[in-house]
Design a protein around this motif. Structure first.
Motif, PDB file in Angstrom:
ATOM      1  N   ASP A 110      27.483  67.823  38.327  1.00  0.00           N
ATOM      2  CA  ASP A 110      27.457  68.981  38.969  1.00  0.00           C
ATOM      3  C   ASP A 110      27.183  68.858  40.259  1.00  0.00           C
ATOM      4  N   GLN A 111      25.970  68.228  40.452  1.00  0.00           N
ATOM      5  CA  GLN A 111      25.834  68.174  41.840  1.00  0.00           C
ATOM      6  C   GLN A 111      26.986  67.391  43.046  1.00  0.00           C
ATOM      7  N   GLN A 112      27.456  66.587  42.476  1.00  0.00           N
ATOM      8  CA  GLN A 112      28.373  65.925  43.087  1.00  0.00           C
ATOM      9  C   GLN A 112      29.609  66.744  43.236  1.00  0.00           C
ATOM     10  N   ILE A 113      29.938  67.414  42.236  1.00  0.00           N
ATOM     11  CA  ILE A 113      31.300  68.256  42.301  1.00  0.00           C
ATOM     12  C   ILE A 113      30.948  69.421  43.260  1.00  0.00           C
ATOM     13  N   ALA A 114      29.571  69.866  43.307  1.00  0.00           N
ATOM     14  CA  ALA A 114      29.340  70.922  44.314  1.00  0.00           C
ATOM     15  C   ALA A 114      29.395  70.408  45.779  1.00  0.00           C
ATOM     16  N   ALA A 115      29.124  69.198  45.910  1.00  0.00           N
ATOM     17  CA  ALA A 115      29.229  68.601  47.243  1.00  0.00           C
ATOM     18  C   ALA A 115      30.522  68.345  47.788  1.00  0.00           C
ATOM     19  N   GLN A 116      31.674  68.222  46.864  1.00  0.00           N
ATOM     20  CA  GLN A 116      32.992  68.265  47.013  1.00  0.00           C
ATOM     21  C   GLN A 116      33.566  69.469  47.232  1.00  0.00           C
TER      22      GLN A 116
END
Length: 251
Positions: free
Chosen positions: A80-86
């Motif tokens: 979820d954190q990586q998706i939020a960064a994207q």
């Protein structure tokens, strides 16, 4: 900037997107047209990872959205954190303005840069005032949403998205909740963004905007892209019978 390859989206048994292929170049304005329920809004929600695609590939600026290719080509779901960064690289403006009612226009625009980009209060405020000026609301910075018209609230929402310094802007029927006399002020801001070279994908029923601003117009129906082309090609001289029927009704 955006590349969709064979994108499918299912909600249970409901097959909403059925193998969509779409390419949007940097600096291009792509307008998605079509009847309600054709999959337009679902497509841009998938591009922004608000919905997870069921099959296919989506890339923004060359980066695979929501997935990472591991050893032997095996795909792994991002955290979820990586998706939020994207997602932070993509601005999105919705039908409803979704402003925080307890914050001023300035506070609404400052919030995400402070929380997500970790800007200092002074830097976030300077950027927020700049974006409010950009959308013609520099004199409304201290007003609360309840003190603003619908068109002004939507322009604050655009400023809020721009404050995140996005590479891509997505608009999901940004004028559909506005009174007719307020539509023009929002479209004017969007036209200025297009003139500045912002890459944009716009779901709208505003045919005049599509004709004037779009580089590419895409007509969708029943989860597929039926036809695409320049405004002159698709709006004024559609080749597909379904497209011709649509424009015969709405023009």
């Amino acid at each position: 900037m955006v590349e969709a390859q064979g994108v499918h989206k299912l909600f249970g048994e409901l097959h909403v997107l059925k193998g969509v292929d779409l390419t949007v170049q940097p600096g291009e304005v792509c307008v998605l047209l079509g009847p309600s329920g054709s999959g337009k809004s679902t497509l841009i929600r998938c591009i922004n990872e608000l919905e997870q695609i069921s099959a296919g590939r989506l890339r923004v600026a060359g980066e695979l959205m929501g997935l990472r290719e591991g050893a032997r080509g095996v795909l792994h779901r991002l955290s979820d954190q990586q998706i939020a960064a994207q997602r932070s690289r993509i601005g999105m403006v919705f039908q409803r303005f979704n402003l925080f009612p307890h914050m001023t226009a300035l506070g609404n625009v400052m919030e995400a840069p402070r929380q997500v980009l970790r800007l200092s209060k002074a830097e976030a405020e300077r950027d927020a005032r700049e974006q409010l000026e950009r959308v013609g609301l520099g004199d409304r910075a201290e007003h609360y949403p309840s003190q603003l018209s619908g068109g002004q609230q939507q322009r604050v929402a655009i400023a809020r998205a721009l404050a995140m310094r996005p590479e891509l802007m997505l608009f999901d029927e940004p004028t559909s909740a506005l009174d007719p006399e307020l539509v023009g002020e929002v479209l004017s801001v969007m036209k200025s963004l297009a003139a500045d070279g912002m890459t944009m994908i716009v779901v709208t029923h505003e045919i005049g905007f599509a004709r004037e601003v779009a580089d590419q117009v895409v007509f969708m129906d029943d989860g597929v892209i039926v036809e695409r082309g320049t405004p002159a090609e698709l709006i004024d001289n559609p080749q597909n019978q379904r497209t011709r029927d649509f424009f015969a009704k709405v023009l």
